[in-house]
Design a protein around this motif. Structure first.
Motif, short mmCIF file in Angstrom:
data_model
loop_
_atom_site.label_atom_id
_atom_site.label_comp_id
_atom_site.label_asym_id
_atom_site.label_seq_id
_atom_site.Cartn_x
_atom_site.Cartn_y
_atom_site.Cartn_z
N LYS A 150 -32.94 107.16 3.30
CA LYS A 150 -32.91 108.33 4.19
C LYS A 150 -34.13 109.21 3.96
O LYS A 150 -34.73 109.73 4.92
CB LYS A 150 -31.62 109.11 3.98
N THR A 151 -34.52 109.36 2.70
CA THR A 151 -35.70 110.16 2.39
C THR A 151 -36.95 109.54 3.01
O THR A 151 -37.80 110.24 3.58
CB THR A 151 -35.87 110.28 0.86
N HIS A 152 -37.05 108.22 2.91
CA HIS A 152 -38.19 107.53 3.52
C HIS A 152 -38.23 107.77 5.03
O HIS A 152 -39.30 108.04 5.61
CB HIS A 152 -38.12 106.03 3.24
N ALA A 153 -37.08 107.68 5.68
CA ALA A 153 -37.02 107.88 7.13
C ALA A 153 -37.49 109.27 7.51
O ALA A 153 -38.23 109.45 8.49
CB ALA A 153 -35.60 107.64 7.62
N LEU A 154 -37.08 110.27 6.76
CA LEU A 154 -37.46 111.65 7.08
C LEU A 154 -38.94 111.90 6.85
O LEU A 154 -39.60 112.57 7.66
CB LEU A 154 -36.61 112.61 6.24
N ASN A 155 -39.48 111.36 5.77
CA ASN A 155 -40.91 111.54 5.53
C ASN A 155 -41.75 110.78 6.56
O ASN A 155 -42.80 111.27 7.00
CB ASN A 155 -41.28 111.09 4.11
N ALA A 156 -41.28 109.62 6.96
CA ALA A 156 -41.98 108.87 8.00
C ALA A 156 -41.92 109.60 9.33
O ALA A 156 -42.89 109.61 10.10
CB ALA A 156 -41.39 107.47 8.13
N ALA A 157 -40.79 110.23 9.61
CA ALA A 157 -40.68 111.02 10.83
C ALA A 157 -41.63 112.21 10.79
O ALA A 157 -42.27 112.55 11.80
CB ALA A 157 -39.24 111.51 11.00
N ALA A 158 -41.74 112.86 9.63
CA ALA A 158 -42.69 113.97 9.48
C ALA A 158 -44.12 113.51 9.74
O ALA A 158 -44.90 114.19 10.43
CB ALA A 158 -42.56 114.58 8.09
N ASP A 159 -44.47 112.33 9.19
CA ASP A 159 -45.81 111.78 9.43
C ASP A 159 -46.04 111.56 10.92
O ASP A 159 -47.11 111.88 11.46
CB ASP A 159 -45.98 110.45 8.70
N ALA A 160 -45.02 111.03 11.59
CA ALA A 160 -45.15 110.74 13.03
C ALA A 160 -45.31 112.02 13.84
O ALA A 160 -46.10 112.08 14.79
CB ALA A 160 -43.93 109.95 13.51
#
Length: 420
Positions: A33-43
């Motif tokens: 979940k943490t990875h998904a949120l950080n990837a979303a922030a990058d996007a």
């Protein structure tokens, strides 16, 4: 899409997909979940030009609809606000995962060991107006708390929300989580709202975030449980023992920093003793800041507007404030009890006993001392973001962050234990 026969099946599919995704999220590892949120922030940051372009379309749509300046401000995105969205996503990502946390445990004389453990609620429906950043906030908090979410943004923020949602979807895909974990209703048609409010098979709780009209509609028509506040009628009481400079600074900030948010001050109550000592300086500060002061009694000086009876208890969401002199803290408490909405109320005082009485006698979700009501925000509370401020007393109250979007279950362990 405005054909009810098409919207019904579409919403049923969205609901079923969300329910399926919720079963995956409930056991998703925290690091995923943490990875998904950080990837979303990058996007979001990488696609900021696309988001701003989409937001320009929304601003044009809002202008055509005649939105007020305060509502247009809520709608507007620029690079600074997108930085805020990115920071919010990263802040939520960096928080401890609430799922699986043992909040209490105890042993019984009969040998049973009992634990109370946080679990996801399941599927959250979020219905909101104007503010496209809610798309990111709600998506992030629901994901962090292991819930699938169905987002129905306002018609004004439709294009901005779609652009932000695409970034959230990219984050989910990067982490190998189902895209249906965060879904955005792909229509402006209000029939989709009605469908969500009736979707007891698919949605576990509805969170409305918007004005009185939206929240009132949801509370009247929802068959699904609701976390809500109806209005943010926030008061600031200036006590006899207030520090003058603190009072001046806090009051102007509470009213003018952003007038369109639910934590903006709508009424200032001035103790008669403070007014006797300092005169009309607070009212003059507000006028100088461009605020229309709707003043009652001796506060009705040149430059103010006489207060009407219904100006007290009104959420202006604009550069307007109601003002009245009261007789001490008990007068302020009585006024707030009559006209407040149990959202956020503040006292400015250096007197500890008076502050304690204010805190004890009022039952607002948030009470503040010597601080601006604009801090009534989950991000400012260290929650990373919030879905809204709940003013009810069941389950969630105050800023609704990831922890507030959890339920719990009991885990009971015995050793062949039987009940006599």
């Amino acid at each position: 899409m405005n054909d009810q026969t098409a919207i019904g099946p579409m919403m049923a599919r969205i609901g079923a997909d969300a329910r399926a995704a919720a079963t995956v999220l409930a056991t998703a590892p925290a690091k995923v979940k943490t990875h998904a949120l950080n990837a979303a922030a990058d996007a979001v940051w990488d696609r900021r030009a696309e988001i701003i372009a989409a937001n320009k379309d929304d601003l044009a749509y809002g202008a055509d609809k005649g939105l007020s300046p305060a509502m247009m401000d809520r709608l507007m995105l620029d690079e600074a606000r997108i930085k805020g969205i990115v920071a919010g996503l990263r802040s939520v990502a960096g928080q401890d995962d609430p799922i699986g946390v043992v909040t209490e445990s105890w042993d019984r004389p009969n040998g049973l060991h009992i634990q109370r453990v946080r679990t996801p609620i399941g599927v959250i429906g979020v219905i909101y107006e104007s503010r496209p950043n809610v798309t990111a906030d709600a998506g992030a908090l629901c994901l962090k708390s292991g819930n699938a979410v169905i987002l129905r943004g306002g018609s004004e923020s439709f294009q901005s929300s779609r652009a932000i949602h695409a970034c959230l979807t990219a984050g989910l895909q990067s982490a190998g989580l189902p895209s249906a974990a965060i879904q955005l209703v792909p229509t402006r048609d209000r029939a989709a709202v009605t469908a969500m409010l009736q979707a007891t098979d698919h949605i576990d709780v509805i969170v409305p975030r918007g004005g009185k009209g939206l929240v009132g509609l949801v509370q009247r028509e929802a068959r699904v449980p609701v976390f809500a506040h109806l209005e943010g009628i926030c008061h600031i009481y200036i006590d006899a023992d207030a520090d003058l400079e603190k009072a001046r600074r806090v009051l102007v900030n509470a009213k003018t920093r952003r007038t369109g948010i639910c934590g903006a001050a709508e009424t200032v109550l001035v103790d008669a003793a403070f007014h006797h000592k300092h005169g009309d300086i607070l009212i003059r500060d507000l006028i100088a800041a461009g605020v229309e002061v709707r003043a009652d009694g001796i506060l009705a000086i040149a430059g103010t507007t006489p207060a009407a009876a219904d100006d007290f208890g009104k959420e202006f969401l604009d550069m307007i404030i109601a003002a009245k002199v009261v007789d001490g803290v008990d007068g302020a408490i009585a006024h707030i009890r009559q006209f407040g909405s149990n959202h956020t109320d503040a006292i400015i005082t250096e007197n500890d006993a008076t502050a304690a009485r204010f805190f004890q006698q009022l039952d607002s979700a948030i009470l503040m001392r010597n601080a601006s009501t604009q801090f009534a925000d989950g991000g400012e509370f260290g929650m990373g973001a919030e879905i809204g401020i709940a003013t009810g007393k069941l389950h969630a109250r105050g800023p609704v962050g990831a922890v507030q979007l959890t339920s719990f279950k009991y885990l009971v362990t015995g050793d062949g234990t039987v009940r006599p």
